[in-house]
Structure formats: structure tokens, C-alpha cells
Write a protein that holds these residues in place. Structure first.
Motif, PDB file in Angstrom:
ATOM      1  N   GLN A 186      32.283  68.878  88.317  1.00 49.23           N
ATOM      2  CA  GLN A 186      33.539  69.274  87.707  1.00 49.23           C
ATOM      3  C   GLN A 186      34.220  68.066  87.064  1.00 49.23           C
ATOM      4  O   GLN A 186      34.088  66.929  87.536  1.00 49.23           O
ATOM      5  CB  GLN A 186      34.460  69.952  88.714  1.00 49.23           C
ATOM      6  N   SER A 187      34.918  68.321  85.976  1.00 51.49           N
ATOM      7  CA  SER A 187      35.607  67.250  85.253  1.00 51.49           C
ATOM      8  C   SER A 187      36.789  66.752  86.073  1.00 51.49           C
ATOM      9  O   SER A 187      37.394  67.494  86.839  1.00 51.49           O
ATOM     10  CB  SER A 187      36.090  67.769  83.897  1.00 51.49           C
ATOM     11  N   TYR A 188      37.075  65.438  85.883  1.00 48.86           N
ATOM     12  CA  TYR A 188      38.239  64.900  86.589  1.00 48.86           C
ATOM     13  C   TYR A 188      38.894  63.804  85.738  1.00 48.86           C
ATOM     14  O   TYR A 188      39.006  62.648  86.130  1.00 48.86           O
ATOM     15  CB  TYR A 188      37.833  64.355  87.961  1.00 48.86           C
TER      16      TYR A 188
ATOM     17  N   ILE B 271      37.995  49.913  78.845  1.00 49.15           N
ATOM     18  CA  ILE B 271      37.010  50.964  78.553  1.00 49.15           C
ATOM     19  C   ILE B 271      37.520  52.289  79.112  1.00 49.15           C
ATOM     20  O   ILE B 271      37.981  52.356  80.254  1.00 49.15           O
ATOM     21  CB  ILE B 271      35.638  50.632  79.180  1.00 49.15           C
ATOM     22  N   SER B 272      37.423  53.351  78.311  1.00 47.73           N
ATOM     23  CA  SER B 272      37.819  54.699  78.746  1.00 47.73           C
ATOM     24  C   SER B 272      36.630  55.637  78.554  1.00 47.73           C
ATOM     25  O   SER B 272      36.056  55.692  77.459  1.00 47.73           O
ATOM     26  CB  SER B 272      39.014  55.205  77.931  1.00 47.73           C
ATOM     27  N   ARG B 273      36.277  56.360  79.629  1.00 48.42           N
ATOM     28  CA  ARG B 273      35.147  57.286  79.551  1.00 48.42           C
ATOM     29  C   ARG B 273      35.476  58.587  80.279  1.00 48.42           C
ATOM     30  O   ARG B 273      36.187  58.561  81.299  1.00 48.42           O
ATOM     31  CB  ARG B 273      33.894  56.655  80.179  1.00 48.42           C
ATOM     32  N   PRO B 274      34.950  59.717  79.776  1.00 48.57           N
ATOM     33  CA  PRO B 274      35.097  60.975  80.505  1.00 48.57           C
ATOM     34  C   PRO B 274      34.542  60.810  81.910  1.00 48.57           C
ATOM     35  O   PRO B 274      33.520  60.141  82.112  1.00 48.57           O
ATOM     36  CB  PRO B 274      34.265  61.954  79.675  1.00 48.57           C
TER      37      PRO B 274
ATOM     38  N   ARG C 137      41.086  69.468  83.860  1.00 51.80           N
ATOM     39  CA  ARG C 137      40.426  68.991  85.077  1.00 51.80           C
ATOM     40  C   ARG C 137      39.858  70.176  85.855  1.00 51.80           C
ATOM     41  O   ARG C 137      40.285  71.312  85.684  1.00 51.80           O
ATOM     42  CB  ARG C 137      41.410  68.217  85.954  1.00 51.80           C
ATOM     43  N   TYR C 138      38.896  69.834  86.694  1.00 55.43           N
ATOM     44  CA  TYR C 138      38.239  70.792  87.591  1.00 55.43           C
ATOM     45  C   TYR C 138      37.394  71.828  86.841  1.00 55.43           C
ATOM     46  O   TYR C 138      36.957  72.816  87.427  1.00 55.43           O
ATOM     47  CB  TYR C 138      39.262  71.531  88.476  1.00 55.43           C
ATOM     48  N   ALA C 139      37.154  71.590  85.543  1.00 54.56           N
ATOM     49  CA  ALA C 139      36.281  72.502  84.806  1.00 54.56           C
ATOM     50  C   ALA C 139      34.842  72.231  85.221  1.00 54.56           C
ATOM     51  O   ALA C 139      34.421  71.072  85.333  1.00 54.56           O
ATOM     52  CB  ALA C 139      36.454  72.296  83.307  1.00 54.56           C
ATOM     53  N   LYS C 140      34.069  73.289  85.451  1.00 57.36           N
ATOM     54  CA  LYS C 140      32.675  73.128  85.860  1.00 57.36           C
ATOM     55  C   LYS C 140      31.829  72.806  84.632  1.00 57.36           C
ATOM     56  O   LYS C 140      31.777  73.591  83.681  1.00 57.36           O
ATOM     57  CB  LYS C 140      32.178  74.398  86.534  1.00 57.36           C
ATOM     58  N   VAL C 141      31.208  71.650  84.670  1.00 56.00           N
ATOM     59  CA  VAL C 141      30.432  71.190  83.518  1.00 56.00           C
ATOM     60  C   VAL C 141      29.020  70.788  83.926  1.00 56.00           C
ATOM     61  O   VAL C 141      28.753  70.436  85.080  1.00 56.00           O
ATOM     62  CB  VAL C 141      31.127  69.980  82.829  1.00 56.00           C
ATOM     63  N   ARG C 142      28.131  70.883  82.936  1.00 55.71           N
ATOM     64  CA  ARG C 142      26.747  70.428  83.111  1.00 55.71           C
ATOM     65  C   ARG C 142      26.449  69.428  82.002  1.00 55.71           C
ATOM     66  O   ARG C 142      26.693  69.712  80.828  1.00 55.71           O
ATOM     67  CB  ARG C 142      25.783  71.607  83.013  1.00 55.71           C
TER      68      ARG C 142
END
Length: 264
Positions: free
Chosen positions: A236-238, A250-253, A173-178
Motif C-alpha cells: 500500500q502507498s504511504y 531526494i523525494s521518492r514515492p 495513502r493506503y491505496a493498494k498498489v502493485r
């Protein structure tokens, strides 16, 4: 003409009438038979001879006439009764035939309508509750804002991630993504805290064609976004967002985006 008809009988006299309207009185003692009104007789002077079978024939004719009259009256009644019975029988048979299928199909129709209504209601409720819970439960207030300088530094966001790892909640979590993709669904937050996007990834990588859920807080909504837009999102990912749709889980990023731009 000497043939007449006994039209009246008294104690000692019979009266014979003729077709020409004449009438003759004859002493009853001159009759060698028991005179009866209606008998046809031949009269020769004072001699009276009964024409054999005259009254009997008349009686038979009268009887036959009565019988014929009775038959002619009773026959239409019998026909009418038969027609009525057949009509009533046909009505009940037809009514039973047409009513039974409707009666049997009615519960099915009612059940089907009930199931459709229940399914529609369930789908709407799950969609609404999942959207609301994704904000009120999954996103702390502290994550709805970010330092502006940090937000604008796009070089710190990485597009290198594994969709499979992320969707199995093994991505940090909290990884900065594009992410780059096409918007195919937009949901307004019930609490008016932002919007939720469903985005199909179009990066030429193993993640191509897969779907990710992205929440954009209200404070960072700038240019309007519509379905079909090609868009680049920074955030950021969560973890993983779970929701129900048509009785399926349903499960999604899931990520929170603080910056976006159209991919021209």
C-alpha cells in the motif's frame, strides 16, 4: 776569488766569508762605506769595496719573497670565503623556492582532505538517519502488519498509478498498489524491522525507468532478495519518502510491501 760576504761585524773588525769556506778579518777602518752584515764586497788585500746594490738587491728579493708568500697564502683563503658565501646564498635561495609552494599548498591539501572527510561523514550520517527516520517516524507500528487474507488477495492490487502524482504527494495513502521493477539498492533497517529497497520501475508505461522506495516489514521477508533481482511487489502507498544524499534532497514515492515474488 776575492768576492765575499760580510758575515760578522765587531767594534773594529769585519769578517768576510767566501764560498770556499775561508774567512778573512779586515779592519773596519779599511771600509770606505758603512758595513752591514750581508753586504757583498770585493777584497783586494786590505782594501774592501762594496759591490753596489748587493744588500739592496737582497732586501728587495726578500721583500718580494715575503710579498709572494703572503699572496700565495691569502689567495686560497679569499677563494674559500667566496665559495662559502656563494654556497650559503644558493642554499637559502633553493630552500625558499622549494619551501614556499609546499607551505602554500599545505592549507589547500588540508582543506581538501577536511572537505572530503566532512562530505563522507555527512553522507554516511544522512544515509543512516534517513533510513532510521523512514521507519521510526514514517511508519506507524500498526502498518508493519496486515491481515493475512487481505494480504494474499493479489487481485485487489492495482498497477495503475501516476508516478508524477505520487512523487508530488498527491496520490492517496493506503491505496493498494502493485509495482514491477529491478532492485538496485538494499538497506537493512537499523532497528531490524525490515529492509528498504530502491526499485527501478520497468512497467511499459509512463512510469518506466523511475525509482520508488519500498519497505518490507521483517515479518513478511521470505525468499532472499539481492540487488539486480526483477521483482513484483504488493502493498500500500504511504506518501513520499524524503532523504538527503550528497547535500541534495531526494523525494521518492514510498510504499510498504507485504508480499513479493520474483518476476521470471
Amino acid at each position: 776569488m776575492n768576492i765575499g760576504k760580510i758575515i760578522r761585524i765587531t767594534e773594529d773588525t769585519i769578517y768576510v766569508g767566501y764560498e770556499d769556506g775561508s774567512l778573512k778579518e779586515i779592519n773596519i777602518e779599511n771600509c770606505d762605506f758603512e758595513p752591514v752584515i750581508g753586504d757583498y764586497v770585493e777584497v783586494y788585500g786590505d782594501i774592501v769595496i762594496k759591490i753596489k746594490g748587493s744588500n739592496e738587491s737582497s732586501t728587495v728579493k726578500k721583500h718580494n719573497s715575503i710579498k709572494t708568500s703572503f699572496s700565495s697564502k691569502i689567495k686560497p683563503i679569499l677563494i674559500a670565503l667566496v665559495v662559502i658565501v656563494l654556497s650559503v646564498s644558493a642554499y637559502f635561495i633553493m630552500n625558499k623556492t622549494t619551501t614556499s609552494p609546499n607551505t602554500s599548498s599545505s592549507p589547500k591539501s588540508s582543506k581538501s582532505s577536511s572537505q572530503e572527510s566532512s562530505s563522507s561523514s555527512s553522507s554516511q550520517e544522512s544515509s543512516s538517519s534517513s533510513t532510521k527516520s523512514s521507519i521510526s517516524e514514517k511508519i506507524p507500528e500498526s502498518l508493519l502488519t496486515i491481515d493475512d487474507e487481505e494480504r494474499m488477495d493479489t487481485q485487489k492490487y492495482s498497477s495503475s498509478f501516476s508516478y508524477d502524482t505520487w512523487v508530488h504527494n498527491e496520490f492517496p495513502r493506503y491505496a493498494k498498489v502493485r509495482v514491477t521493477g529491478k532492485v538496485f539498492q538494499i538497506n537493512q533497517d537499523p532497528d531490524d524491522k525490515g529492509i528498504l529497497l530502491q526499485v527501478i520501475l520497468n512497467d511499459l508505461s509512463e512510469n518506466y525507468g523511475k525509482v520508488i522506495s519500498v519497505f518490507i516489514p521483517k515479518d513478511y521477508l521470505g525468499k532472499s532478495i539481492v540487488e539486480g533481482d526483477e521483482i513484483i511487489l504488493y502493498g500500500q502507498s504511504y506518501g513520499v519518502w524524503h532523504y538527503k544524499a550528497d547535500n541534495s534532497l531526494i523525494s521518492r514515492p514510498f510504499m510498504i510491501a507485504y508480499l513479493y515474488e520474483r518476476d521470471k
